[in-house]
Design a protein around this motif. Structure first.
Motif, PDB file in Angstrom:
ATOM      1  N   ALA A  45       0.813  -1.220   0.000  1.00 48.68           N
ATOM      2  CA  ALA A  45       0.000   0.000   0.000  1.00 48.68           C
ATOM      3  C   ALA A  45       0.846   1.269   0.000  1.00 48.68           C
ATOM      4  O   ALA A  45       0.379   2.346   0.351  1.00 48.68           O
ATOM      5  N   GLU A  46       2.102   1.163  -0.430  1.00 48.19           N
ATOM      6  CA  GLU A  46       2.988   2.324  -0.548  1.00 48.19           C
ATOM      7  C   GLU A  46       2.857   2.916  -1.947  1.00 48.19           C
ATOM      8  O   GLU A  46       2.580   2.190  -2.909  1.00 48.19           O
ATOM      9  N   LEU A  47       3.097   4.208  -2.051  1.00 46.33           N
ATOM     10  CA  LEU A  47       2.997   4.879  -3.339  1.00 46.33           C
ATOM     11  C   LEU A  47       4.063   4.347  -4.295  1.00 46.33           C
ATOM     12  O   LEU A  47       5.251   4.400  -4.011  1.00 46.33           O
ATOM     13  N   ALA A  48       3.614   3.820  -5.434  1.00 43.95           N
ATOM     14  CA  ALA A  48       4.526   3.271  -6.441  1.00 43.95           C
ATOM     15  C   ALA A  48       4.568   4.143  -7.688  1.00 43.95           C
ATOM     16  O   ALA A  48       5.540   4.114  -8.442  1.00 43.95           O
ATOM     17  N   GLY A  49       3.502   4.904  -7.912  1.00 42.49           N
ATOM     18  CA  GLY A  49       3.415   5.729  -9.101  1.00 42.49           C
ATOM     19  C   GLY A  49       2.110   6.488  -9.116  1.00 42.49           C
ATOM     20  O   GLY A  49       1.379   6.518  -8.124  1.00 42.49           O
ATOM     21  N   ILE A  82       6.330  12.798  -8.044  1.00 43.48           N
ATOM     22  CA  ILE A  82       6.485  14.005  -7.238  1.00 43.48           C
ATOM     23  C   ILE A  82       5.335  13.993  -6.253  1.00 43.48           C
ATOM     24  O   ILE A  82       4.175  13.882  -6.645  1.00 43.48           O
ATOM     25  N   PHE A  83       5.642  14.078  -4.969  1.00 41.47           N
ATOM     26  CA  PHE A  83       4.607  14.037  -3.943  1.00 41.47           C
ATOM     27  C   PHE A  83       4.899  15.084  -2.880  1.00 41.47           C
ATOM     28  O   PHE A  83       5.953  15.711  -2.879  1.00 41.47           O
ATOM     29  N   ARG A 103      -0.393  18.114 -13.012  1.00 40.35           N
ATOM     30  CA  ARG A 103      -1.671  18.622 -12.524  1.00 40.35           C
ATOM     31  C   ARG A 103      -2.158  17.933 -11.253  1.00 40.35           C
ATOM     32  O   ARG A 103      -3.193  18.302 -10.714  1.00 40.35           O
ATOM     33  N   HIS A 104      -1.404  16.924 -10.791  1.00 39.41           N
ATOM     34  CA  HIS A 104      -1.807  16.186  -9.590  1.00 39.41           C
ATOM     35  C   HIS A 104      -0.569  15.840  -8.766  1.00 39.41           C
ATOM     36  O   HIS A 104       0.438  15.407  -9.333  1.00 39.41           O
ATOM     37  N   ILE A 105      -0.691  15.994  -7.450  1.00 39.60           N
ATOM     38  CA  ILE A 105       0.397  15.633  -6.542  1.00 39.60           C
ATOM     39  C   ILE A 105      -0.188  14.814  -5.391  1.00 39.60           C
ATOM     40  O   ILE A 105      -1.022  15.320  -4.633  1.00 39.60           O
ATOM     41  N   PRO A 106       0.250  13.560  -5.252  1.00 40.47           N
ATOM     42  CA  PRO A 106      -0.206  12.765  -4.110  1.00 40.47           C
ATOM     43  C   PRO A 106       0.344  13.325  -2.789  1.00 40.47           C
ATOM     44  O   PRO A 106       1.467  13.839  -2.747  1.00 40.47           O
ATOM     45  N   ILE A 107      -0.462  13.207  -1.756  1.00 41.83           N
ATOM     46  CA  ILE A 107      -0.047  13.576  -0.401  1.00 41.83           C
ATOM     47  C   ILE A 107       0.345  12.265   0.272  1.00 41.83           C
ATOM     48  O   ILE A 107      -0.452  11.322   0.304  1.00 41.83           O
TER      49      ILE A 107
END
Length: 143
Positions: A45-49, A82-83, A103-107
């Motif tokens: 459940a970690e950010l991969a992309g 980019i987060f 246009r989108h950046i994960p937190i």
């Protein structure tokens, strides 16, 4: 105006998808939730992309016969991502988006996505701040 944009956004439900799922599944989620990008997670459940509409459109020009539906998301997603964390301010988000043409950046917190910021969220927040500052100046000048 006391709450930061990011602290407000992490209260929204977050839609994610695993990197092993198919592009067809991702497209269905994008359409169902009316979103333009979706954070992609690994088995922990970690950010991969991140997968955006733009990634899908670009892939249409590269994949023969336009058959993306069964392709795993990991083949199309943007990575590394980019987060930001929960402490970032709107002006820094706008700078990141502008500089990197995204246009989108994960937190992210502890490598796991907890929210997402869109360019629309940032523009709306900056408009709110501008209106608030204008009202404060009017109030000051009028008395």
């Amino acid at each position: 105006m006391s709450k930061t944009l990011v602290s407000h956004l992490i209260e929204r439900p977050l839609v994610t998808i695993q990197e092993s799922e198919t592009v067809a599944t991702a497209i269905r989620k994008l359409v169902k939730h009316k979103i333009g990008a979706i954070p992609v997670t690994n088995e922990n459940a970690e950010l991969a992309g991140i997968l955006s509409e733009r990634d899908i459109v670009k892939a249409l020009t590269k994949v023969p016969n336009y058959n993306l539906s069964e392709l795993p998301i990991s083949k199309l997603m943007t990575s590394p991502v980019i987060f930001c964390d929960r402490e970032v301010f709107s002006d820094k988000l706008m700078e990141l988006m502008t500089k990197n043409k995204i246009r989108h950046i994960p937190i992210v917190e502890n490598k796991k996505p907890i929210g997402i910021v869109s360019i629309g969220d940032v523009v709306n927040r900056l408009l709110e701040k501008s209106k608030f500052e204008n009202q404060m100046l009017k109030d000051y000048l009028s008395g």
